[in-house]
Enzyme design. Structure first.
Site, mmCIF file in Angstrom:
data_model
loop_
_atom_site.group_PDB
_atom_site.id
_atom_site.type_symbol
_atom_site.label_atom_id
_atom_site.label_comp_id
_atom_site.label_asym_id
_atom_site.label_seq_id
_atom_site.Cartn_x
_atom_site.Cartn_y
_atom_site.Cartn_z
ATOM 1 N N HIS A 43 0.967 -1.142 -0.268
ATOM 2 C CA HIS A 43 -0.118 -0.085 0.029
ATOM 3 C C HIS A 43 0.712 0.948 -0.276
ATOM 4 O O HIS A 43 1.209 1.500 0.524
ATOM 5 C CB HIS A 43 -0.953 -0.097 1.497
ATOM 6 N N GLU A 70 -2.622 -1.353 -2.949
ATOM 7 C CA GLU A 70 -3.893 -0.980 -2.567
ATOM 8 C C GLU A 70 -3.454 0.375 -2.422
ATOM 9 O O GLU A 70 -2.054 0.769 -2.941
ATOM 10 C CB GLU A 70 -3.676 -1.194 -1.040
ATOM 11 N N HIS A 190 -8.335 -5.511 7.627
ATOM 12 C CA HIS A 190 -7.606 -4.236 8.081
ATOM 13 C C HIS A 190 -8.459 -5.472 9.935
ATOM 14 O O HIS A 190 -9.276 -5.268 10.451
ATOM 15 C CB HIS A 190 -8.529 -3.468 8.163
#
Length: 238
Positions: A43, A70, A190
Protein backbone atom coordinates in the site's frame (compact mmCIF):
# COMPACT_ATOMS: atom_id res chain seq x y z
CA UNK A 1 -10.42 -21.70 -0.57
CA UNK A 2 -9.33 -18.45 1.05
CA UNK A 3 -5.92 -17.14 0.03
CA UNK A 4 -3.50 -15.33 2.34
CA UNK A 5 -1.89 -12.18 0.95
CA UNK A 6 0.83 -10.78 3.20
CA UNK A 7 1.07 -7.00 3.38
CA UNK A 8 4.79 -6.14 3.64
CA UNK A 9 4.39 -2.43 4.42
CA UNK A 10 5.71 -2.87 7.96
CA UNK A 11 8.90 -4.43 6.62
CA UNK A 12 9.49 -1.19 4.74
CA UNK A 13 8.58 0.87 7.81
CA UNK A 14 11.33 -0.84 9.79
CA UNK A 15 13.83 -0.32 6.97
CA UNK A 16 12.93 3.33 6.62
CA UNK A 17 13.35 3.98 10.35
CA UNK A 18 17.09 3.31 10.03
CA UNK A 19 17.78 4.05 6.38
CA UNK A 20 19.64 1.71 4.07
CA UNK A 21 18.14 -1.52 2.78
CA UNK A 22 17.72 -3.73 5.87
CA UNK A 23 15.30 -5.45 6.13
CA UNK A 24 14.91 -5.99 2.42
CA UNK A 25 11.41 -5.85 0.98
CA UNK A 26 12.61 -8.00 -1.91
CA UNK A 27 13.80 -10.73 0.45
CA UNK A 28 10.55 -10.42 2.40
CA UNK A 29 8.60 -10.89 -0.81
CA UNK A 30 10.58 -13.96 -1.77
CA UNK A 31 10.43 -15.52 1.68
CA UNK A 32 6.75 -14.84 2.36
CA UNK A 33 5.89 -16.71 -0.82
CA UNK A 34 8.40 -19.48 -0.06
CA UNK A 35 6.83 -19.91 3.38
CA UNK A 36 3.32 -20.31 1.97
CA UNK A 37 1.82 -16.87 1.35
CA UNK A 38 -0.42 -16.90 -1.70
CA UNK A 39 -0.04 -13.22 -2.48
CA UNK A 40 1.87 -10.07 -1.62
CA UNK A 41 0.11 -6.80 -0.81
CA UNK A 42 1.63 -3.33 -0.76
CA UNK A 43 0.00 0.00 0.00
CA UNK A 44 2.23 2.81 -1.26
CA UNK A 45 1.26 6.22 0.10
CA UNK A 46 2.10 9.64 -1.34
CA UNK A 47 4.64 10.41 1.41
CA UNK A 48 6.36 7.00 0.95
CA UNK A 49 6.57 6.53 4.70
CA UNK A 50 6.72 2.77 4.25
CA UNK A 51 6.53 1.12 0.81
CA UNK A 52 8.09 3.32 -1.83
CA UNK A 53 7.15 3.41 -5.49
CA UNK A 54 10.55 1.99 -6.39
CA UNK A 55 9.94 -0.93 -4.03
CA UNK A 56 6.96 -1.95 -6.10
CA UNK A 57 9.05 -2.05 -9.28
CA UNK A 58 11.77 -3.96 -7.39
CA UNK A 59 9.50 -6.70 -6.01
CA UNK A 60 7.43 -7.27 -9.15
CA UNK A 61 9.97 -9.60 -10.85
CA UNK A 62 9.95 -11.78 -7.72
CA UNK A 63 6.19 -12.29 -7.55
CA UNK A 64 5.34 -15.93 -8.13
CA UNK A 65 1.80 -15.71 -6.67
CA UNK A 66 -0.17 -12.47 -6.98
CA UNK A 67 0.64 -8.80 -6.46
CA UNK A 68 -2.12 -6.73 -4.88
CA UNK A 69 -1.54 -2.96 -4.77
CA UNK A 70 -3.77 -0.95 -2.46
CA UNK A 71 -4.26 2.79 -2.57
CA UNK A 72 -6.28 5.80 -3.53
CA UNK A 73 -6.63 5.85 -7.33
CA UNK A 74 -4.70 9.03 -8.05
CA UNK A 75 -2.93 9.49 -11.38
CA UNK A 76 0.37 8.41 -9.83
CA UNK A 77 -1.21 5.31 -8.28
CA UNK A 78 -2.87 4.28 -11.52
CA UNK A 79 0.38 4.73 -13.44
CA UNK A 80 2.23 2.53 -10.96
CA UNK A 81 -0.40 -0.21 -10.99
CA UNK A 82 -0.51 -0.25 -14.77
CA UNK A 83 3.27 -0.02 -15.19
CA UNK A 84 3.88 -3.17 -13.11
CA UNK A 85 0.65 -4.82 -14.27
CA UNK A 86 -0.50 -5.76 -10.81
CA UNK A 87 -2.76 -8.78 -10.56
CA UNK A 88 -5.19 -6.80 -8.42
CA UNK A 89 -5.70 -3.15 -7.50
CA UNK A 90 -7.59 -2.56 -4.27
CA UNK A 91 -9.01 0.95 -4.26
CA UNK A 92 -9.28 2.73 -0.91
CA UNK A 93 -10.76 6.18 -0.19
CA UNK A 94 -7.78 7.42 1.84
CA UNK A 95 -6.79 11.05 2.18
CA UNK A 96 -3.12 11.78 1.31
CA UNK A 97 -1.83 11.99 4.91
CA UNK A 98 -4.05 9.31 6.42
CA UNK A 99 -2.32 7.07 8.98
CA UNK A 100 -4.25 3.95 8.01
CA UNK A 101 -7.43 3.09 6.13
CA UNK A 102 -10.47 3.59 8.35
CA UNK A 103 -13.58 3.42 6.16
CA UNK A 104 -14.89 2.11 2.88
CA UNK A 105 -16.06 3.92 -0.25
CA UNK A 106 -19.40 5.61 -0.59
CA UNK A 107 -20.07 3.74 -3.80
CA UNK A 108 -23.19 5.79 -4.52
CA UNK A 109 -21.67 9.26 -4.29
CA UNK A 110 -18.51 8.11 -6.09
CA UNK A 111 -20.23 5.95 -8.71
CA UNK A 112 -19.00 7.83 -11.78
CA UNK A 113 -15.42 8.18 -10.50
CA UNK A 114 -15.14 4.53 -9.49
CA UNK A 115 -16.70 3.32 -12.72
CA UNK A 116 -14.10 5.20 -14.80
CA UNK A 117 -11.18 3.99 -12.67
CA UNK A 118 -12.33 0.37 -12.73
CA UNK A 119 -12.90 0.49 -16.47
CA UNK A 120 -9.33 1.67 -16.96
CA UNK A 121 -7.95 -1.11 -14.73
CA UNK A 122 -9.93 -3.75 -16.57
CA UNK A 123 -8.72 -2.45 -19.94
CA UNK A 124 -5.21 -3.41 -18.76
CA UNK A 125 -6.27 -6.84 -17.49
CA UNK A 126 -6.06 -5.87 -13.81
CA UNK A 127 -8.62 -7.22 -11.37
CA UNK A 128 -10.40 -4.47 -9.43
CA UNK A 129 -11.38 -4.62 -5.77
CA UNK A 130 -12.86 -1.76 -3.76
CA UNK A 131 -12.77 -1.20 -0.01
CA UNK A 132 -16.31 -1.15 1.45
CA UNK A 133 -18.01 -1.13 4.83
CA UNK A 134 -20.50 -3.94 5.53
CA UNK A 135 -23.38 -1.79 4.31
CA UNK A 136 -25.75 -3.43 1.88
CA UNK A 137 -26.34 -0.20 -0.06
CA UNK A 138 -22.59 0.20 -0.54
CA UNK A 139 -22.34 -3.40 -1.72
CA UNK A 140 -25.11 -2.81 -4.24
CA UNK A 141 -23.29 0.32 -5.35
CA UNK A 142 -20.10 -1.70 -5.78
CA UNK A 143 -21.89 -3.95 -8.22
CA UNK A 144 -23.04 -0.94 -10.24
CA UNK A 145 -19.52 0.46 -10.69
CA UNK A 146 -18.32 -2.79 -12.24
CA UNK A 147 -15.76 -3.98 -9.71
CA UNK A 148 -14.71 -7.61 -9.70
CA UNK A 149 -14.47 -7.84 -5.93
CA UNK A 150 -15.10 -5.94 -2.75
CA UNK A 151 -12.75 -5.90 0.22
CA UNK A 152 -14.67 -5.77 3.47
CA UNK A 153 -13.18 -3.29 5.95
CA UNK A 154 -13.00 -5.57 8.99
CA UNK A 155 -11.85 -3.21 11.76
CA UNK A 156 -15.38 -3.04 13.29
CA UNK A 157 -15.48 -6.83 13.35
CA UNK A 158 -12.05 -7.03 14.97
CA UNK A 159 -12.84 -4.42 17.61
CA UNK A 160 -16.09 -6.13 18.60
CA UNK A 161 -14.92 -9.71 18.35
CA UNK A 162 -13.75 -10.28 21.92
CA UNK A 163 -16.97 -8.94 23.48
CA UNK A 164 -19.47 -10.65 21.17
CA UNK A 165 -18.16 -12.43 18.08
CA UNK A 166 -21.61 -13.37 16.78
CA UNK A 167 -22.81 -9.77 16.93
CA UNK A 168 -19.54 -8.46 15.48
CA UNK A 169 -19.61 -10.72 12.45
CA UNK A 170 -23.33 -10.46 11.66
CA UNK A 171 -23.21 -7.40 9.34
CA UNK A 172 -20.24 -8.90 7.49
CA UNK A 173 -22.10 -12.15 6.91
CA UNK A 174 -25.11 -10.24 5.57
CA UNK A 175 -22.98 -8.05 3.30
CA UNK A 176 -21.08 -11.08 2.02
CA UNK A 177 -24.23 -13.01 1.22
CA UNK A 178 -25.49 -10.07 -0.79
CA UNK A 179 -22.18 -9.63 -2.58
CA UNK A 180 -22.06 -13.32 -3.44
CA UNK A 181 -25.63 -13.20 -4.79
CA UNK A 182 -24.61 -10.26 -7.00
CA UNK A 183 -21.66 -12.17 -8.42
CA UNK A 184 -18.97 -10.17 -6.62
CA UNK A 185 -15.83 -11.76 -5.23
CA UNK A 186 -15.14 -11.05 -1.56
CA UNK A 187 -11.84 -10.10 0.06
CA UNK A 188 -11.36 -8.95 3.65
CA UNK A 189 -8.76 -7.02 5.58
CA UNK A 190 -7.84 -4.69 8.43
CA UNK A 191 -7.03 -5.68 12.01
CA UNK A 192 -7.40 -9.39 11.33
CA UNK A 193 -5.16 -11.55 13.52
CA UNK A 194 -4.68 -15.05 14.91
CA UNK A 195 -7.45 -14.54 17.47
CA UNK A 196 -10.26 -13.41 15.18
CA UNK A 197 -9.39 -14.72 11.71
CA UNK A 198 -10.62 -18.32 11.96
CA UNK A 199 -14.08 -17.35 13.17
CA UNK A 200 -14.49 -14.90 10.30
CA UNK A 201 -13.58 -17.58 7.76
CA UNK A 202 -15.81 -20.15 9.45
CA UNK A 203 -18.73 -17.75 9.19
CA UNK A 204 -17.91 -16.57 5.64
CA UNK A 205 -16.09 -19.53 4.03
CA UNK A 206 -16.32 -18.05 0.52
CA UNK A 207 -14.01 -15.13 1.27
CA UNK A 208 -11.48 -15.37 -1.54
CA UNK A 209 -8.58 -13.47 0.02
CA UNK A 210 -7.50 -11.93 3.29
CA UNK A 211 -4.81 -9.27 3.29
CA UNK A 212 -2.91 -9.09 6.57
CA UNK A 213 0.12 -7.04 7.47
CA UNK A 214 0.48 -5.33 10.84
CA UNK A 215 -0.58 -8.23 13.07
CA UNK A 216 1.25 -10.83 10.98
CA UNK A 217 4.55 -8.95 10.97
CA UNK A 218 4.18 -8.26 14.70
CA UNK A 219 3.62 -11.98 15.37
CA UNK A 220 6.67 -12.78 13.27
CA UNK A 221 8.86 -10.89 15.75
CA UNK A 222 8.10 -13.62 18.28
CA UNK A 223 7.40 -16.69 16.16
CA UNK A 224 9.48 -16.09 13.04
CA UNK A 225 8.10 -15.37 9.60
CA UNK A 226 7.83 -18.99 8.44
CA UNK A 227 5.97 -20.17 11.54
CA UNK A 228 3.71 -17.12 11.56
CA UNK A 229 2.60 -17.55 7.97
CA UNK A 230 1.86 -21.21 8.67
CA UNK A 231 -0.23 -20.22 11.71
CA UNK A 232 -2.29 -17.82 9.61
CA UNK A 233 -2.74 -20.42 6.89
CA UNK A 234 -4.06 -22.83 9.53
CA UNK A 235 -6.77 -20.28 10.37
CA UNK A 236 -8.07 -20.03 6.81
CA UNK A 237 -7.72 -23.54 5.46
CA UNK A 238 -10.60 -26.01 5.89
Amino acid sequence: MTRLSVNINKIATLRNSRGGSIPSVVEATINCQKFGAEGITVHPRPDERHIRRQDVYDIKPHITTELNIEGYPSKDFMKLVIDVKADQATLVPDKPGQLTSDHGWDTIKNESFLRDVISELKSHGIRASIFVDPDQKMVEGAKKVGTDRIELYTEPYASGYMADPEKAVAPFVAASKLAKSLGLGINAGHDLNLKNLKYLIDMIPYIEEVSIGHALIADALYMGLRNTIQEYLECIKP
